[in-house]
Design a protein around this motif. Sequence first.
Motif, PDB file in Angstrom:
ATOM      1  N   SER A 129     -57.472  23.219 -13.736  1.00  0.00           N
ATOM      2  CA  SER A 129     -56.561  23.399 -14.508  1.00  0.00           C
ATOM      3  C   SER A 129     -56.862  23.218 -16.095  1.00  0.00           C
ATOM      4  O   SER A 129     -56.026  23.784 -16.932  1.00  0.00           O
ATOM      5  N   LYS A 130     -57.973  22.503 -16.401  1.00  0.00           N
ATOM      6  CA  LYS A 130     -58.376  22.267 -17.763  1.00  0.00           C
ATOM      7  C   LYS A 130     -59.867  22.768 -17.956  1.00  0.00           C
ATOM      8  O   LYS A 130     -60.591  22.762 -17.030  1.00  0.00           O
ATOM      9  N   ARG A 161     -62.036  16.300 -21.560  1.00  0.00           N
ATOM     10  CA  ARG A 161     -62.602  15.117 -21.115  1.00  0.00           C
ATOM     11  C   ARG A 161     -63.315  14.634 -22.553  1.00  0.00           C
ATOM     12  O   ARG A 161     -63.647  13.273 -22.670  1.00  0.00           O
ATOM     13  N   LEU A 162     -64.149  15.603 -23.437  1.00  0.00           N
ATOM     14  CA  LEU A 162     -65.044  14.985 -24.331  1.00  0.00           C
ATOM     15  C   LEU A 162     -64.021  14.494 -25.410  1.00  0.00           C
ATOM     16  O   LEU A 162     -64.287  13.348 -26.171  1.00  0.00           O
ATOM     17  N   THR A 215     -57.434  24.855  -8.473  1.00  0.00           N
ATOM     18  CA  THR A 215     -57.132  23.632  -7.916  1.00  0.00           C
ATOM     19  C   THR A 215     -57.169  22.605  -8.861  1.00  0.00           C
ATOM     20  O   THR A 215     -58.066  22.801  -9.754  1.00  0.00           O
ATOM     21  N   ALA A 216     -56.509  21.324  -8.835  1.00  0.00           N
ATOM     22  CA  ALA A 216     -56.416  20.262  -9.708  1.00  0.00           C
ATOM     23  C   ALA A 216     -55.497  19.317  -8.917  1.00  0.00           C
ATOM     24  O   ALA A 216     -54.715  19.639  -8.127  1.00  0.00           O
ATOM     25  N   PRO A 271     -73.602  21.599 -18.240  1.00  0.00           N
ATOM     26  CA  PRO A 271     -72.988  21.731 -19.761  1.00  0.00           C
ATOM     27  C   PRO A 271     -73.703  20.484 -20.428  1.00  0.00           C
ATOM     28  O   PRO A 271     -73.692  19.346 -19.956  1.00  0.00           O
ATOM     29  N   GLY A 272     -73.786  20.606 -21.657  1.00  0.00           N
ATOM     30  CA  GLY A 272     -73.929  19.636 -22.583  1.00  0.00           C
ATOM     31  C   GLY A 272     -72.529  19.425 -23.195  1.00  0.00           C
ATOM     32  O   GLY A 272     -71.619  19.387 -22.600  1.00  0.00           O
ATOM     33  N   GLY A 276     -63.686  24.055 -15.783  1.00  0.00           N
ATOM     34  CA  GLY A 276     -63.117  24.635 -14.565  1.00  0.00           C
ATOM     35  C   GLY A 276     -62.195  25.955 -15.260  1.00  0.00           C
ATOM     36  O   GLY A 276     -62.372  27.126 -14.634  1.00  0.00           O
ATOM     37  N   ALA A 317     -61.117  22.366  -9.283  1.00  0.00           N
ATOM     38  CA  ALA A 317     -60.823  21.481 -10.658  1.00  0.00           C
ATOM     39  C   ALA A 317     -60.688  22.270 -11.811  1.00  0.00           C
ATOM     40  O   ALA A 317     -61.562  22.402 -12.655  1.00  0.00           O
TER      41      ALA A 317
HETATM   42  P1  NAP Z   1     -61.581  18.206 -18.147  1.00  0.00           P
HETATM   43  O1  NAP Z   1     -61.229  18.732 -19.366  1.00  0.00           O
HETATM   44  O2  NAP Z   1     -61.084  16.596 -18.209  1.00  0.00           O
HETATM   45  O3  NAP Z   1     -61.036  18.844 -17.078  1.00  0.00           O
HETATM   46  C1  NAP Z   1     -61.203  18.226 -15.764  1.00  0.00           C
HETATM   47  C2  NAP Z   1     -60.659  19.263 -14.797  1.00  0.00           C
HETATM   48  O4  NAP Z   1     -60.865  18.863 -13.316  1.00  0.00           O
HETATM   49  C3  NAP Z   1     -58.833  19.308 -14.930  1.00  0.00           C
HETATM   50  O5  NAP Z   1     -58.443  20.509 -14.447  1.00  0.00           O
HETATM   51  C4  NAP Z   1     -58.687  17.833 -13.686  1.00  0.00           C
HETATM   52  O6  NAP Z   1     -57.416  18.184 -13.347  1.00  0.00           O
HETATM   53  C5  NAP Z   1     -59.572  18.392 -12.539  1.00  0.00           C
HETATM   54  N1  NAP Z   1     -60.055  17.456 -11.673  1.00  0.00           N
HETATM   55  C6  NAP Z   1     -60.629  16.183 -12.068  1.00  0.00           C
HETATM   56  N2  NAP Z   1     -60.534  15.436 -10.997  1.00  0.00           N
HETATM   57  C7  NAP Z   1     -60.319  16.323  -9.917  1.00  0.00           C
HETATM   58  C8  NAP Z   1     -60.287  16.171  -8.538  1.00  0.00           C
HETATM   59  N3  NAP Z   1     -60.609  14.844  -7.947  1.00  0.00           N
HETATM   60  N4  NAP Z   1     -59.664  16.943  -7.795  1.00  0.00           N
HETATM   61  C9  NAP Z   1     -59.238  18.263  -8.432  1.00  0.00           C
HETATM   62  N5  NAP Z   1     -59.489  18.462  -9.596  1.00  0.00           N
HETATM   63  C10 NAP Z   1     -59.836  17.558 -10.382  1.00  0.00           C
HETATM   64  O7  NAP Z   1     -63.263  17.986 -17.873  1.00  0.00           O
HETATM   65  P2  NAP Z   1     -64.427  18.922 -18.361  1.00  0.00           P
HETATM   66  O8  NAP Z   1     -64.771  18.406 -19.616  1.00  0.00           O
HETATM   67  O9  NAP Z   1     -63.792  20.341 -17.978  1.00  0.00           O
HETATM   68  O10 NAP Z   1     -65.581  18.426 -17.231  1.00  0.00           O
HETATM   69  C11 NAP Z   1     -65.676  19.123 -16.040  1.00  0.00           C
HETATM   70  C12 NAP Z   1     -67.030  18.620 -15.591  1.00  0.00           C
HETATM   71  O11 NAP Z   1     -68.036  18.682 -16.246  1.00  0.00           O
HETATM   72  C13 NAP Z   1     -66.814  17.086 -15.183  1.00  0.00           C
HETATM   73  O12 NAP Z   1     -67.223  16.625 -14.089  1.00  0.00           O
HETATM   74  C14 NAP Z   1     -67.586  16.394 -16.394  1.00  0.00           C
HETATM   75  O13 NAP Z   1     -68.094  15.246 -16.057  1.00  0.00           O
HETATM   76  C15 NAP Z   1     -68.622  17.633 -16.571  1.00  0.00           C
HETATM   77  N6  NAP Z   1     -69.174  17.586 -17.817  1.00  0.00           N
HETATM   78  C16 NAP Z   1     -68.666  17.984 -18.948  1.00  0.00           C
HETATM   79  C17 NAP Z   1     -69.247  18.075 -20.172  1.00  0.00           C
HETATM   80  C18 NAP Z   1     -68.252  18.339 -21.470  1.00  0.00           C
HETATM   81  O14 NAP Z   1     -68.861  18.125 -22.567  1.00  0.00           O
HETATM   82  N7  NAP Z   1     -67.121  18.579 -21.577  1.00  0.00           N
HETATM   83  C19 NAP Z   1     -70.686  17.572 -20.366  1.00  0.00           C
HETATM   84  C20 NAP Z   1     -71.174  17.451 -19.150  1.00  0.00           C
HETATM   85  C21 NAP Z   1     -70.607  17.355 -18.086  1.00  0.00           C
HETATM   86  P3  NAP Z   1     -56.506  16.783 -12.928  1.00  0.00           P
HETATM   87  O15 NAP Z   1     -57.071  15.649 -13.650  1.00  0.00           O
HETATM   88  O16 NAP Z   1     -55.060  17.249 -12.741  1.00  0.00           O
HETATM   89  O17 NAP Z   1     -56.971  16.630 -11.423  1.00  0.00           O
END
Ligand code: NAP
Length: 259
Positions: free
Chosen positions: A16-17, A190-191, A37-38, A183-184, A20, A14
Motif C-alpha cells: 500500500s505504501k 518508514r524512513l 496486500t497490506a 534497498p539503501g 512495495g 506489503a
Molecule cells: P513503508 O513505507 O513503511 O511501507 C511498508 C508497507 O508494508 C506498507 O504498505 C505497510 O502497510 C505494509 N506492511 C507492513 N507490515 C506488513 C505486514 N505484516 N503484512 C502486510 N503488509 C505489511 O516501508 P518501506 O520503506 O517501503 O520498507 C519496505 C521494506 O524495505 C521493509 O522491510 C523495510 O525494512 C525495508 N527497507 C526499507 C528501506 C528504506 O529506506 N525505505 C531501507 C532498507 C530496507 P500496513 O502497515 O498497512 O500493513
Amino acid sequence: MDMGIRGKTALVCASSKGLGRACAFSLAREGVNLVITARGKEALEKTAEEIRAATGVKVVAVASDIATEAGRAAVLAACPQPDILVNNAGGPPPGDFRNWNRDIWIAALDMNMIAPIEMIKATVDHMIARKFGRVVNITSSTVKAPIEALGLSNGARAGLTGFIAGIARKTVAHNVTINNLLPGPFDTDRLRSNFANLAKSRGVSVDVVRQERMSQNPAGRLGDPAEFGDACAYLCSAQAGFVTGQNFLIDGGGYPGTF
Ligand code: NAP
C-alpha cells in the motif's frame, strides 16, 4: 524496452505504501495485473484505485498480515498462481540484542524470513509447471553492510538470503528466477518516521536529520521509490530469465566495497 510481461499476474506483498507500492506501480505500467496486500485497508484501497486509474490494469486488494499463516492464506486464496511474486513486509524495530527474547526473535523471523519462504513454497511449483516465474524479495542493504541496532533485520534477512541462494539455482532451469533487491535509504514513510524519531531523541529538527542522511550518501540524496520499482520490474521481465540468486543493491553507492 517492452518487458514482455503484459497480461501476467503479480502478487505484490506489503504494497500500500513505500517500496512495495512502487514495485506494484512499475509492474502495472508494464501491463501486469495485480494483487496487492497490506494490513491497513484504507491505504491499500487508495493505492489500488490510484494504480487502476493510472494504468488500467486489474488490481485486487487483500487486507491481511503477511507475517501470519491466516494472512497468507487469504492472499493466496485471491491469487493462488501468480506469475510474479514480490515478497515484502515491514521491518523489525531497532534495539539492543540484550533486550530481545525468543518471542521478539520469532516475530522478526516470521516477518522477514519465514513469510517469504512460505509464499515461495506455495507458488513456485505452479511457476515451474508454466515455465515462467519471477520472484523478487525486498530485503535490505543491511544484508551486505549490517547496522548494529538492526540486529533483528540483519539476522532474519541474512537467513532468507542464504535460503534463496540455494533454491534460485534450481528453479532457473524452468525459467523461474528468484532474486533479492537490497534497498539503501529510500524516501518512504518508514524512513521519514525513523528520521522523526531520531530528531526527537536528539532534540533537532527532522530537516537536520534528513540533510545529514542525504549528505552521508555518495549520491547526496535519498532514493526515489520509483527507481526501486523499476529495478523490480526489470527483474520480473521476460529479458531477466538468466538472472537468478542475485543480491541487487540499490543504495546510491552507500556500500563502499568493490564487490
Ligand atoms: P513503508 O513505507 O513503511 O511501507 C511498508 C508497507 O508494508 C506498507 O504498505 C505497510 O502497510 C505494509 N506492511 C507492513 N507490515 C506488513 C505486514 N505484516 N503484512 C502486510 N503488509 C505489511 O516501508 P518501506 O520503506 O517501503 O520498507 C519496505 C521494506 O524495505 C521493509 O522491510 C523495510 O525494512 C525495508 N527497507 C526499507 C528501506 C528504506 O529506506 N525505505 C531501507 C532498507 C530496507 P500496513 O502497515 O498497512 O500493513
